[in-house]
Enzyme design. Sequence first.
Site, PDB file in Angstrom:
ATOM      1  N   GLU A 104      10.595  13.081 -41.588  1.00 60.17           N
ATOM      2  CA  GLU A 104      11.273  12.212 -41.822  1.00 60.17           C
ATOM      3  C   GLU A 104      10.718  10.609 -41.884  1.00 60.17           C
ATOM      4  OE1 GLU A 104      13.101  13.376 -37.890  1.00 60.17           O
ATOM      5  OE2 GLU A 104      12.853  11.436 -37.370  1.00 60.17           O
ATOM      6  N   HIS A 162      11.360  22.991 -29.956  1.00 62.91           N
ATOM      7  CA  HIS A 162      11.140  21.760 -30.037  1.00 62.91           C
ATOM      8  C   HIS A 162      11.304  20.903 -29.044  1.00 62.91           C
ATOM      9  CE1 HIS A 162      12.045  17.646 -31.875  1.00 62.91           C
ATOM     10  NE2 HIS A 162      13.251  17.746 -31.450  1.00 62.91           N
ATOM     11  N   CYS A 221      13.740  16.834 -37.274  1.00 60.92           N
ATOM     12  CA  CYS A 221      12.515  17.740 -36.481  1.00 60.92           C
ATOM     13  C   CYS A 221      12.908  19.030 -37.012  1.00 60.92           C
ATOM     14  CB  CYS A 221      12.921  17.632 -35.275  1.00 60.92           C
ATOM     15  SG  CYS A 221      12.639  15.950 -34.569  1.00 60.92           S
TER      16      CYS A 221
END
Lengths: 418, 85
Positions: free
Chosen positions: A83, A249, A115
């Site tokens: 990103e 994550h 993400c």
Amino acid sequence: MSGLAGIQAINVFGGMACLDVRELCIHRGLDTSRFENLLMQEKTVALPYEDPVTFAVNAAKPIVDQLSEQERSRIEMVITCTESGLDFGKSLSTHVHKLLDLQPNCRLFEIKQACYSGAAGLQMAVNFILSQTSPGALALVITTDISRFALADANAVQEWAYSEPSSGAGAVAMLVSDMPEILQLDVGAYGNYAFEVMDTCRPGPDTEAGDADLSLMAYLDCCAGAFKDYSDRVQGADFKSTFSQLCFHTPFGGMVKGAHRQLMRKLHKAKPEEIQEDFEQRLSPSLTFGQRVGNTAGGSVFVALAGTLDAGEVNEPIRIGLFSYGSGCCSEFLSGVATSKSQSLLKEMRIAEKLDRRYRLSIEEYEMLLSGKSVVRFGTKDAELDHQIIPSAWPVSGNGDLLVLDNLVNYQRNYKWI
Amino acid sequence: MGNPLDNTEIINILIEEIRETVPELEGQPISASDSMVDLGVNSIERSEVILAAMERLDLKIPMVQLHGPKDIQELADLLLVKSAG
């Protein structure tokens, strides 16, 4: 057709400089009374001559260098997952392909979904391998993200609050093949959960916006939803007993702890002591590197995987559950099997040792970088990078294996090995 | 769920869960007009409180549907509406 696919090699690159997060919190006047709960120690800070390309290449080079000429010629796909792109059209993978000196018969492209990008990239590569459209081919998947806060004014610092200490930088390179010595993916064992939500975004080249509560809620909804989809697909899947280790994550460790607690309560009606014990056993190893580099966005779930393989006990084949979440939002729960060989291969990358070698920025140096004067902004046409901006951060003598940005001429980024 | 709760009962549940989640607030008065942020409850703890309240109300909806309330009163109002289906 072998039916095997997964990660053959993995490496994490955590940059050239870092900052002590506790020092930053104290400096910002943030409440540090329950700081330990956030499970953060350091974060990587990208120097002005480090960009998403240098991070990506520095992560991938040790993997590519280990390959024979013949193997290297079989890399037929390079996917960058980010990103933090540098151009609306041209993907980072084109730079990576050139700097790693790969063959021209190669698919080059980039994936964006906050993400979640890394998990999406991995699945694209794994499905390419499983399809056997090019038997024996290799794919290189590289997540690369940096967060550059621009110190526009004093109010900006207030708005960032806890996102400043948790935002890091880092890249993860993964070689995907039908010889998955790091992680053999469980084919068909995955679950998705996605819906549109405006929780966190990057509406401009140097700006991040979002709502911490909404993002946390979406993350928690996704964690439960993706695992539900996984367990609908995988007969007998049980959150508590199917996976020896878990990698989530990791925006920061505290968030992972919250998600784990939620699932343990919801699915197993577990009590706090049992939840804590399970977290220590199955998730703590995954935080090994994440708490030293900060949130690496697309790569964070794989930084967690590397941590698990580095710090956990892997004496026999173990099943690892991975959860990836990307704001906006899309998520996935997937799993794979690692062995003691995975651990020894991972340790050859000496990730911890390289993180130890990063230059530790003082708060003054960090704030000088934040002022943004030395940063090459998105869309810059020409620039010369000052490699002596923080003299001590520049390696005294290099081995020629670390890539840095040298200059920009008519938008062309020129790099050099030091 | 069993008997429908009223707004005051939900406020009490929320305050109990805030105290359970953040024991450091012991001795500090908490009222319906307080926001969790102003009480110093961090984002992870706020989600814990909401999850615990959802569990007690046997409310099974996506958490994102509970985003937005500014204080405990508004959160209780929203939980009541969602509980009523």
